[in-house]
Design a protein around this motif. Structure first.
Motif, PDB file in Angstrom:
ATOM      1  N   MET A   1       0.852  -1.181   0.000  1.00 28.07           N
ATOM      2  CA  MET A   1       0.000   0.000   0.000  1.00 28.07           C
ATOM      3  C   MET A   1       0.899   1.246   0.000  1.00 28.07           C
ATOM      4  SD  MET A   1      -2.779   1.248   2.927  1.00 28.07           S
ATOM      5  CE  MET A   1      -3.727  -0.242   2.819  1.00 28.07           C
ATOM      6  N   SER A   2       0.546   2.223  -0.793  1.00 22.51           N
ATOM      7  CA  SER A   2       1.332   3.450  -0.856  1.00 22.51           C
ATOM      8  C   SER A   2       1.205   4.219   0.461  1.00 22.51           C
ATOM      9  CB  SER A   2       0.861   4.330  -2.007  1.00 22.51           C
ATOM     10  OG  SER A   2      -0.379   4.933  -1.691  1.00 22.51           O
ATOM     11  N   PRO A   3       2.203   5.023   0.811  1.00 18.68           N
ATOM     12  CA  PRO A   3       2.093   5.821   2.042  1.00 18.68           C
ATOM     13  C   PRO A   3       0.849   6.713   2.050  1.00 18.68           C
ATOM     14  CG  PRO A   3       4.352   5.839   1.253  1.00 18.68           C
ATOM     15  CD  PRO A   3       3.528   5.162   0.187  1.00 18.68           C
ATOM     16  N   SER A   4       0.503   7.271   0.914  1.00 18.06           N
ATOM     17  CA  SER A   4      -0.683   8.133   0.838  1.00 18.06           C
ATOM     18  C   SER A   4      -1.946   7.362   1.209  1.00 18.06           C
ATOM     19  CB  SER A   4      -0.799   8.711  -0.574  1.00 18.06           C
ATOM     20  OG  SER A   4      -1.975   9.445  -0.706  1.00 18.06           O
ATOM     21  N   LYS A   5      -2.104   6.173   0.648  1.00 22.52           N
ATOM     22  CA  LYS A   5      -3.276   5.343   0.955  1.00 22.52           C
ATOM     23  C   LYS A   5      -3.238   4.879   2.408  1.00 22.52           C
ATOM     24  CE  LYS A   5      -4.396   3.785  -3.651  1.00 22.52           C
ATOM     25  NZ  LYS A   5      -4.553   2.677  -4.566  1.00 22.52           N
ATOM     26  N   PHE A   6      -2.036   4.538   2.887  1.00 22.21           N
ATOM     27  CA  PHE A   6      -1.905   4.108   4.282  1.00 22.21           C
ATOM     28  C   PHE A   6      -2.393   5.203   5.229  1.00 22.21           C
ATOM     29  CE2 PHE A   6       0.477   4.263   8.247  1.00 22.21           C
ATOM     30  CZ  PHE A   6       0.074   3.053   8.824  1.00 22.21           C
ATOM     31  N   TYR A   7      -1.934   6.442   5.015  1.00 23.54           N
ATOM     32  CA  TYR A   7      -2.310   7.524   5.933  1.00 23.54           C
ATOM     33  C   TYR A   7      -3.762   7.939   5.757  1.00 23.54           C
ATOM     34  CZ  TYR A   7       2.264   7.672   7.940  1.00 23.54           C
ATOM     35  OH  TYR A   7       3.397   7.325   8.616  1.00 23.54           O
ATOM     36  N   THR A   8      -4.314   7.790   4.565  1.00 24.36           N
ATOM     37  CA  THR A   8      -5.748   8.036   4.384  1.00 24.36           C
ATOM     38  C   THR A   8      -6.537   7.039   5.232  1.00 24.36           C
ATOM     39  OG1 THR A   8      -5.455   8.960   2.176  1.00 24.36           O
ATOM     40  CG2 THR A   8      -7.640   8.087   2.712  1.00 24.36           C
ATOM     41  N   SER A   9      -6.119   5.780   5.195  1.00 25.20           N
ATOM     42  CA  SER A   9      -6.771   4.741   5.988  1.00 25.20           C
ATOM     43  C   SER A   9      -6.570   4.970   7.491  1.00 25.20           C
ATOM     44  CB  SER A   9      -6.229   3.365   5.588  1.00 25.20           C
ATOM     45  OG  SER A   9      -6.728   2.367   6.441  1.00 25.20           O
ATOM     46  N   LEU A  10      -5.320   5.223   7.884  1.00 28.17           N
ATOM     47  CA  LEU A  10      -5.015   5.440   9.304  1.00 28.17           C
ATOM     48  C   LEU A  10      -5.803   6.632   9.849  1.00 28.17           C
ATOM     49  CD1 LEU A  10      -3.136   4.638  11.739  1.00 28.17           C
ATOM     50  CD2 LEU A  10      -1.634   6.473  10.946  1.00 28.17           C
ATOM     51  N   ASN A  11      -5.814   7.727   9.112  1.00 26.28           N
ATOM     52  CA  ASN A  11      -6.501   8.925   9.581  1.00 26.28           C
ATOM     53  C   ASN A  11      -8.008   8.713   9.615  1.00 26.28           C
ATOM     54  OD1 ASN A  11      -3.994  10.011   9.901  1.00 26.28           O
ATOM     55  ND2 ASN A  11      -4.086  11.337   8.111  1.00 26.28           N
ATOM     56  N   GLY A  12      -8.534   7.898   8.703  1.00 27.12           N
ATOM     57  CA  GLY A  12      -9.947   7.530   8.752  1.00 27.12           C
ATOM     58  C   GLY A  12     -10.263   6.707   9.996  1.00 27.12           C
ATOM     59  N   GLN A  13      -9.349   5.798  10.339  1.00 31.23           N
ATOM     60  CA  GLN A  13      -9.533   5.007  11.569  1.00 31.23           C
ATOM     61  C   GLN A  13      -9.543   5.919  12.795  1.00 31.23           C
ATOM     62  OE1 GLN A  13      -7.225   1.237  12.027  1.00 31.23           O
ATOM     63  NE2 GLN A  13      -6.406   1.824  10.021  1.00 31.23           N
ATOM     64  N   LEU A  14      -8.644   6.909  12.802  1.00 33.80           N
ATOM     65  CA  LEU A  14      -8.599   7.837  13.937  1.00 33.80           C
ATOM     66  C   LEU A  14      -9.893   8.624  14.038  1.00 33.80           C
ATOM     67  CD1 LEU A  14      -6.936   9.042  16.276  1.00 33.80           C
ATOM     68  CD2 LEU A  14      -6.182  10.811  14.657  1.00 33.80           C
ATOM     69  N   GLU A  15     -10.391   9.120  12.931  1.00 35.56           N
ATOM     70  CA  GLU A  15     -11.655   9.860  12.955  1.00 35.56           C
ATOM     71  C   GLU A  15     -12.775   9.006  13.531  1.00 35.56           C
ATOM     72  OE1 GLU A  15     -11.820  11.098   8.829  1.00 35.56           O
ATOM     73  OE2 GLU A  15     -11.261  13.149   9.404  1.00 35.56           O
ATOM     74  N   GLY A  16     -12.856   7.750  13.112  1.00 31.79           N
ATOM     75  CA  GLY A  16     -13.878   6.850  13.641  1.00 31.79           C
ATOM     76  C   GLY A  16     -13.696   6.595  15.126  1.00 31.79           C
ATOM     77  N   LEU A  17     -12.470   6.391  15.534  1.00 31.95           N
ATOM     78  CA  LEU A  17     -12.164   6.112  16.937  1.00 31.95           C
ATOM     79  C   LEU A  17     -12.540   7.281  17.842  1.00 31.95           C
ATOM     80  CD1 LEU A  17     -10.740   3.975  18.751  1.00 31.95           C
ATOM     81  CD2 LEU A  17      -8.605   5.174  18.285  1.00 31.95           C
ATOM     82  N   LEU A  18     -12.357   8.503  17.336  1.00 26.63           N
ATOM     83  CA  LEU A  18     -12.597   9.696  18.164  1.00 26.63           C
ATOM     84  C   LEU A  18     -13.973  10.310  17.950  1.00 26.63           C
ATOM     85  CD1 LEU A  18      -9.141  11.508  17.758  1.00 26.63           C
ATOM     86  CD2 LEU A  18      -9.786   9.669  19.338  1.00 26.63           C
TER      87      LEU A  18
END
Length: 157
Positions: A1-18
């Motif tokens: 997975m590209s870093p851009s896609k990774f951080y889009t996914s990670l940041n989406g997980q954070l938004e959901g978590l918070l």
């Protein structure tokens, strides 16, 4: 997975978590756990918060850490002094590096600012691999920090 896609996914997980929590302590604890769980090849992820002229340890994942870091000292203190994020390929070559964990070899530090522009502390991530972090990591983690800041009721002083 590209870093851009990774951080889009990670940041989406954070938004959901918070999404249903605004407490800054709970949110920084969960954010550090998410980083530690999702980012490969790291050995520490967490926060230091600014109190007067020193950073004090906040929520983190990894080995026990330094509890107080003077502003201007080490990578974290230098990031607060400069007001800029720091990406350090080899921490052992960084002037004034503080070895909380001798295994750490590279580091990325993102200063955290409230809406009035006051520095609250830093997000700090360490890796045992020299050169582990890239500019893409820096940009992705700055986005992560912004989501955390806008989703949390931050300390007033």
């Amino acid at each position: 997975m590209s870093p851009s896609k990774f951080y889009t996914s990670l940041n989406g997980q954070l938004e959901g978590l918070l999404s249903s929590e605004r407490d800054w302590l709970a949110n920084t604890a969960n954010a550090s756990a998410l980083l530690f769980m999702e980012i490969e090849d790291i050995n520490w992820a967490g926060f230091y918060f600014l109190h007067s002229d020193e950073l004090r340890l906040g929520p983190f994942q990894g080995k026990p850490a330094c509890t107080r870091i003077p502003v201007g000292a080490g990578v974290c203190g230098a990031a607060v002094s400069s007001g800029e994020p720091l990406l350090v390929e080899d921490v052992h070559a960084f002037p004034g590096h503080i070895a909380c964990d001798a295994v750490s070899a590279s580091e990325v530090v993102i200063p955290l600012y409230n809406t009035s522009g006051r520095c609250l502390g830093v997000l700090d991530i360490d890796s045992p691999t020299v050169g582990r972090f890239s500019e893409e990591d820096l940009v992705g983690l700055q986005g992560f920090a912004q989501i955390l800041l806008k989703s949390s009721d931050l300390p007033k002083d």
